[in-house]
Design an enzyme around this catalytic site. Structure first.
Site, PDB file in Angstrom:
ATOM      1  N   GLU B 284       5.327  -6.401  23.477  1.00 26.99           N
ATOM      2  CA  GLU B 284       5.272  -5.666  24.738  1.00 26.99           C
ATOM      3  C   GLU B 284       6.681  -5.358  25.255  1.00 26.99           C
ATOM      4  O   GLU B 284       6.934  -4.289  25.797  1.00 26.99           O
ATOM      5  CB  GLU B 284       4.483  -6.489  25.760  1.00 26.99           C
ATOM      6  CG  GLU B 284       3.985  -5.675  26.943  1.00 26.99           C
ATOM      7  CD  GLU B 284       2.856  -6.377  27.685  1.00 26.99           C
ATOM      8  OE1 GLU B 284       1.911  -6.865  27.035  1.00 26.99           O
ATOM      9  OE2 GLU B 284       2.928  -6.457  28.912  1.00 26.99           O
ATOM     10  N   GLU B 287       7.869  -2.574  23.253  1.00 22.15           N
ATOM     11  CA  GLU B 287       7.152  -1.358  23.665  1.00 22.15           C
ATOM     12  C   GLU B 287       7.757  -0.785  24.953  1.00 22.15           C
ATOM     13  O   GLU B 287       7.953   0.425  25.074  1.00 22.15           O
ATOM     14  CB  GLU B 287       5.666  -1.675  23.885  1.00 22.15           C
ATOM     15  CG  GLU B 287       4.838  -0.435  24.199  1.00 22.15           C
ATOM     16  CD  GLU B 287       3.386  -0.752  24.569  1.00 22.15           C
ATOM     17  OE1 GLU B 287       2.986  -1.931  24.504  1.00 22.15           O
ATOM     18  OE2 GLU B 287       2.666   0.194  24.924  1.00 22.15           O
ATOM     19  N   CYS B 311      -2.841  -7.992  29.401  1.00 20.83           N
ATOM     20  CA  CYS B 311      -3.299  -9.328  28.980  1.00 20.83           C
ATOM     21  C   CYS B 311      -4.626  -9.722  29.581  1.00 20.83           C
ATOM     22  O   CYS B 311      -5.311 -10.598  29.083  1.00 20.83           O
ATOM     23  CB  CYS B 311      -2.292 -10.395  29.391  1.00 20.83           C
ATOM     24  SG  CYS B 311      -0.654 -10.063  28.805  1.00 20.83           S
ATOM     25  N   SER B 331      -0.037  -0.962  28.449  1.00 21.61           N
ATOM     26  CA  SER B 331       0.564  -1.346  27.178  1.00 21.61           C
ATOM     27  C   SER B 331      -0.541  -1.360  26.126  1.00 21.61           C
ATOM     28  O   SER B 331      -1.684  -1.719  26.412  1.00 21.61           O
ATOM     29  CB  SER B 331       1.158  -2.757  27.315  1.00 21.61           C
ATOM     30  OG  SER B 331       1.318  -3.329  26.034  1.00 21.61           O
ATOM     31  N   LYS B 370     -12.792 -13.009  29.088  1.00 21.86           N
ATOM     32  CA  LYS B 370     -12.424 -13.159  27.677  1.00 21.86           C
ATOM     33  C   LYS B 370     -13.661 -13.180  26.786  1.00 21.86           C
ATOM     34  O   LYS B 370     -13.593 -12.848  25.607  1.00 21.86           O
ATOM     35  CB  LYS B 370     -11.632 -14.455  27.485  1.00 21.86           C
ATOM     36  CG  LYS B 370     -10.250 -14.443  28.128  1.00 21.86           C
ATOM     37  CD  LYS B 370      -9.250 -13.668  27.303  1.00 21.86           C
ATOM     38  CE  LYS B 370      -7.929 -13.528  28.047  1.00 21.86           C
ATOM     39  NZ  LYS B 370      -7.062 -12.507  27.430  1.00 21.86           N
ATOM     40  N   GLU B 373     -14.234  -9.664  26.279  1.00 17.96           N
ATOM     41  CA  GLU B 373     -13.152  -9.072  25.493  1.00 17.96           C
ATOM     42  C   GLU B 373     -13.343  -9.327  24.007  1.00 17.96           C
ATOM     43  O   GLU B 373     -13.176  -8.430  23.178  1.00 17.96           O
ATOM     44  CB  GLU B 373     -11.810  -9.643  25.957  1.00 17.96           C
ATOM     45  CG  GLU B 373     -10.606  -9.027  25.243  1.00 17.96           C
ATOM     46  CD  GLU B 373      -9.289  -9.732  25.589  1.00 17.96           C
ATOM     47  OE1 GLU B 373      -9.274 -10.977  25.650  1.00 17.96           O
ATOM     48  OE2 GLU B 373      -8.292  -9.025  25.790  1.00 17.96           O
ATOM     49  N   GLU B 378     -13.313  -2.983  19.546  1.00 12.09           N
ATOM     50  CA  GLU B 378     -11.930  -2.777  19.096  1.00 12.09           C
ATOM     51  C   GLU B 378     -11.325  -4.062  18.529  1.00 12.09           C
ATOM     52  O   GLU B 378     -10.260  -4.018  17.905  1.00 12.09           O
ATOM     53  CB  GLU B 378     -11.043  -2.315  20.265  1.00 12.09           C
ATOM     54  CG  GLU B 378     -11.471  -1.030  20.958  1.00 12.09           C
ATOM     55  CD  GLU B 378     -12.443  -1.267  22.111  1.00 12.09           C
ATOM     56  OE1 GLU B 378     -12.817  -2.439  22.339  1.00 12.09           O
ATOM     57  OE2 GLU B 378     -12.858  -0.287  22.753  1.00 12.09           O
ATOM     58  N   CYS B 527      -3.972 -16.268  35.793  1.00 13.06           N
ATOM     59  CA  CYS B 527      -4.982 -16.983  35.003  1.00 13.06           C
ATOM     60  C   CYS B 527      -5.288 -18.366  35.561  1.00 13.06           C
ATOM     61  O   CYS B 527      -6.386 -18.881  35.384  1.00 13.06           O
ATOM     62  CB  CYS B 527      -4.528 -17.117  33.567  1.00 13.06           C
ATOM     63  SG  CYS B 527      -4.159 -15.535  32.820  1.00 13.06           S
TER      64      CYS B 527
END
Lengths: 388, 597
Positions: B284, B287, B311, B331, B370, B373, B378, B527
């Site tokens: 990142e 990037e 994230c 990102s 999560k 996710e 993907e 988090c």
């Protein structure tokens, strides 16, 4: 001071010599504090049912410092058995507009709203025209005040003032925590006077005839007169303006069909008075206060069915947010069904009565607090009809 | 200006408190505990459950102590006869519409209603059972959250959470009276609405009406399956909160004990998401620098700035629903959890000579999103689902209890290697501002060859619990290859909680900002305040977890991602360099616009 039944004509009176607009012109010349003193002196209490002194309400709101204040006319007439505001809106709307304008002048408001129950939208066509003319007249006179209609959407609880504000603000119609009260933080959290339709008309009329003449009517605790919605087992149902303070016996002598066994005073959330108590019951704040609904039941009626209907109504119309009201109403309804069926013993009615005592002091708003009124007065007076 | 003091008596004890204090707060100061259900320190006052009612002398009505401000001369009784009877009635009423199937409930032992019921020893049911059979049909459509209306007490804490903290309003109140309940837009299942799976509603649900979809049995089955090689990764924020569910006070760092417990549970390898967090920083950070170069030097107008972190899967889904025209600002980096999964089933599987199809990757996450996710289509770049199961911190605590492990007495152990080495930069991913701080520690050093100009590497301006934070770092004396950044003021912003994210996005959308890089975390505090963390949560608890995270950082020998030796190794042996072709294949992803309704 015992009164007898006396018909009065103040609310609907059409005085050709002095129109509501003339009252307005005259009153706007007077100092605001003087108007408040007149209202306090008149002893006028709110006609929606709760009976808060109108003059004090206006005074508290006037004393608040705020750039924006509101006047709201509560026309969400939803109490079962009440239909007097509809008649007032239809027949003498200008008296309402004038009352609101006087209030606005007193407290310093530039906007007023009439929150009218959705079921009365059929009145809007003619009312809107009259209101537009009135607003135009205010503009012409240089009075910085305009009135608007807001339509309710059918929830009984939105007649509760703070739920009404929530509804007006586009939210769910749920009562708020109090304090703060509307005089401090009402619509849009600004100081707000919210009055019943009938109350506003009386303010106009008190400005017209003076507090002395108003005070001549009624009793010490209940000054003036009141518009009643008479329905049920009566040969002459309708709207009647009567002096406050009469015994219920007088009322039934006039309106009964000769076979009345009970009168539900004050609508579903009011008290049921059985025949044997007609003589001892005074209609007024010292006896049984009422928003105006008088439902007469004769001996052909099942009081179980009457109570069941009311409880079904409250079970559906509770906003559902607070526990005592949401669950309490369901327990009362299912409870009398269970007693009727024999699933619960008659003594279970005592458990339910204790529950209404909790609802009365612990529910968030007047809805849940008052469900015990019909429950206890019907269960106490017609126990055998509930059980058998 | 100090506020006016109000004198009152509670249970005959005098106290003076600031004007505006509620009766509940005043009573707490005198150590009188008043039970509450709809009240929550993170939320606006509702005053709807009514269990906190108290008697105010002279008043006809009882007062909801959470919603009633004190007044001069007030005399309050918190346990009078009237109060006791009413409170007991209210609890009985709540129980009468509650599916009190406690022994089968996921929240058994962690339920606030159960606690009050047990205090009042509600024995024989006075009232009729009002639980509707249809309310027992759970909404199991979401991979993250299970909604069970039969357990709901209508306190509306979830509704207020979703609206006030998260600005999502996926949950709302519908109907009135006996039909009133908590539902979604058009009563659609949770997986078809704007729910971001953040789980903040779960953190604040007093009963078992909202819980995570739990995968405890699936994970046990995998552990017991001899044909499977089960590796587990632990997120940064779990190590500062797990103890709370195992009789340890908030704010304790339990990393070593957690590793030890995981080994005892039977995982084949105990590895660290923190390794992947370091990897994320490499990708990142690079990037960001690449985007800056394209924008500033190549004048490439297709490059979208500010770049935004990716994230937090709750944040990603939020962005996909609410700001789908800004997906190119995100990102392309996968989250550390998913980078870990992709690397575990390729590079790592190869290293330890295990076939990817035989490997099960389990994540211990402070997060419920999560769970969603890892099931995104993907996230299968290894050829398999990269991460198989996600457990919340709470689920791990349950497994530890089930296994009969005395957590407090465990010796501290170290993560296995490889994929177990990490840095202080990685652990602060668990706190709001942490990704930003970690990225700056690395990016600044890449560009200038020097450490970030903050005492002890602690970039204080990006830390703390303010909803939106901003900072500017002046870049000076750069290395020759970064000459285009000489003298540039790097503007960054940080938001945590989706309500704050929305506020910040609106600002960006209106063109009122000149940020280069924005960090967003879906949950309050980052988090550490995630939807999978131990319950209860409050500002104080989250602050303690944050302190623990920063203390963990200070205790690490290596505190910059690019200095993690395992990171150097993986680039040397496998990935080549950040943003390489293989990196793109395994560590980067794309996003899809989603409808709002």
């Amino acid at each position: 001071m015992e009164k007898t039944l006396k018909k009065v004509d103040i609310i609907f009176e059409i005085d050709k010599s002095c129109s509501p607009l003339a009252v307005l012109d005259r009153t706007l010349q007077r100092p605001a504090d003087e108007i408040i003193l007149d209202l306090i002196d008149s002893g006028l209490k709110g006609r929606g049912g709760a009976g808060f002194p109108t003059g004090l309400k206006w005074k508290f709101t006037r004393n608040e410092t705020s750039d924006v204040k509101y006047v709201i006319c509560n026309a969400d007439e939803g109490e079962p058995g009440t239909f007097k505001d509809r008649e007032i809106l239809d027949r003498v709307p200008e008296k309402i507009f004038v009352g609101m304008t006087i209030c606005a002048y007193v407290i310093g408001a530039r906007e007023g709203y009439i929150y009218m129950r959705g079921e009365y939208n059929f009145l809007l066509k003619s009312l809107q025209k009259k209101l537009d003319d009135f607003n135009a007249m205010l503009t012409e006179k240089g009075v910085d005040f305009q009135i608007y209609f807001k339509s309710g959407s059918g929830a009984y609880v939105c007649g509760e003032e703070s739920a009404l504000f929530e509804s007006m603000e586009g939210k769910r119609g749920e009562p708020r925590n109090k304090p703060p009260y509307p005089t401090v933080a009402g619509y849009n959290n600004k100081p707000t006077v919210i009055n019943n339709v009938e109350t506003l008309v009386y303010t106009t009329m008190i400005c017209h005839m003076g507090p002395e003449r108003f005070k001549e009517l009624g009793t010490t605790d209940s000054r003036g007169s009141k518009v009643f919605s008479v329905s049920g087992d009566t040969p002459i149902p309708g709207i009647y303006e009567l002096e406050l303070g009469m015994p219920l016996q007088d009322f039934i002598n006039e309106f009964g069909d000769g076979d009345a066994k009970a009168i539900q005073v004050g609508g579903a959330s009011g008290h049921c008075v059985p025949r044997k108590k007609f003589s001892d019951t005074i209609i007024g704040f010292e006896g049984i206060p009422t928003g105006g609904s008088m439902m007469v039941f004769n001996s052909s009626r099942s009081m179980y069915n009457v109570l069941h209907d009311y409880l079904e109504f409250f079970t559906e119309e509770s906003c559902g947010q607070c526990t005592p009201c949401r669950v309490g109403c369901q327990q009362l309804l299912k409870g009398i069904e269970a007693v009727k069926k024999g699933d619960k013993p008659p003594a279970y009615l005592n458990d339910l009565k204790k529950l209404t005592a909790t609802m009365k002091i612990a529910a968030k708003c007047g809805l849940g607090q008052s469900v015990g009124n019909p429950f206890n007065s019907i269960v106490d007076n017609f126990k055998e009809e509930i059980i058998y | 200006m100090s506020k006016y003091q109000v004198n009152l008596k509670i249970n005959n004890m005098p106290i003076a408190v600031e004007e505006g204090t509620t009766i509940l707060e005043a009573a707490r100061k005198l150590n009188f505990r008043i039970p509450t259900l709809c009240h929550h320190p993170d939320l606006s006052v509702a005053g709807n459950c009514r269990v906190c009612v108290v008697e105010v002398k002279g008043a006809k009505l009882l007062a909801a102590s959470c919603a009633t401000p004190v007044s001069e001369g007030m005399e309050v009784l918190t346990n009078s006869e009237k109060v006791r009877i009413a409170r007991k009635h209210i609890v009985e009423l709540l129980l009468s519409e509650h599916n009190a199937d406690c022994t089968k409930c996921f929240k058994n032992g962690h339920c606030e209603l159960q606690e009050i019921a047990s205090e009042y020893r509600i024995g024989e049911h006075v009232f009729l059972d009002l639980v509707r059979p249809e309310s027992k049909i759970q909404d199991i459509s979401s991979p993250a959250i299970i909604k069970d209306d039969s357990k709901c007490i209508r306190c509306q804490r979830c509704v207020r959470t979703c609206e006030e903290i998260q600005g999502v309003a996926a949950l709302g109140v519908i109907n009135k009276g006996d039909q009133q309940r908590i539902s979604t837009f058009l009563n659609k299942p949770l997986n078809e609405v704007v729910c971001t799976n953040c789980g903040q509603c779960i953190n604040r649900c007093p009963t078992g009406a909202l819980t995570e979809r739990n995968y405890i049995e699936e994970v046990w089955n995998a552990i017991y399956d001899p044909s499977k090689f089960v590796v587990v990764q632990t997120a940064p924020a779990t190590r500062v909160a797990l103890g709370e569910d195992l009789d340890i006070d908030p704010g304790a760092r339990v990393t070593g004990k957690m590793v030890s417990a995981l080994k005892k549970l039977g995982f084949n390898k105990v590895l660290d998401t923190d390794f992947a967090a370091d990897l994320t920083i490499m990708e990142e950070g690079t990037e960001l620098l690449t985007r800056l170069k394209k924008a500033l030097v190549d004048k490439d107008e297709t490059v979208r700035l500010p770049m935004m972190t990716s994230c937090s899967p709750g944040w990603i889904k939020f962005q996909e629903h609410m700001f789908s025209d800004m997906l190119d600002n995100l990102s392309t980096c996968k989250s550390p959890q998913q980078m870990f999964g992709a690397v575990a089933k390729t590079y790592y599987a190869d290293k330890i000579n295990i076939k990817a199809q035989d490997m099960i990757v389990v994540s211990i996450m402070p997060c419920t999103a999560k769970k969603f996710e890892c099931e995104r289509p993907e996230m299968r770049d290894s050829g398999y689902q990269d991460v198989d199961y996600v457990l919340t911190t709470r689920e791990l605590a349950m497994m530890i209890k089930q296994a009969g492990i005395d957590f407090n007495k465990l010796e501290e152990e170290h993560y296995d290697s490889i994929l177990g080495e990490s840095t202080g930069a990685a652990v602060i991913f668990g706190a709001t501002g942490g990704v930003m701080e970690a990225a700056l520690r690395t990016a600044y050093e890449i560009v200038t060859g020097r450490e970030v100009p903050f005492t002890n590497l602690n970039i204080q301006p990006v830390r703390g619990m303010e909803g939106v934070k901003e900072a500017t770092i002046k870049i000076k004396n750069v290395k020759p290859e970064w000459a285009f950044l000489e003298g540039v003021d790097l503007n960054v912003a940080i938001a945590h909680g989706l309500g704050n994210a929305r506020f910040l996005m609106d600002k960006v959308n209106r063109g009122e900002t000149n940020y280069h890089f924005i960090e967003i975390m879906g949950c309050p505090g980052g988090c550490l305040g995630g939807g999978g963390q131990p319950i209860p949560t409050s500002p104080e608890i989250r602050q303690k977890r944050a302190n623990a995270i920063y203390s963990e950082d200070e205790h690490m020998t290596i505190r910059k991602s690019h200095e993690n030796p395992e990171i150097t190794e993986i680039y040397k042996q496998f990935l080549g360099q950040p943003l390489s072709h293989l990196s793109h294949e395994l560590l980067h992803t794309h996003y899809k616009p989603r409808k709002r309704y």
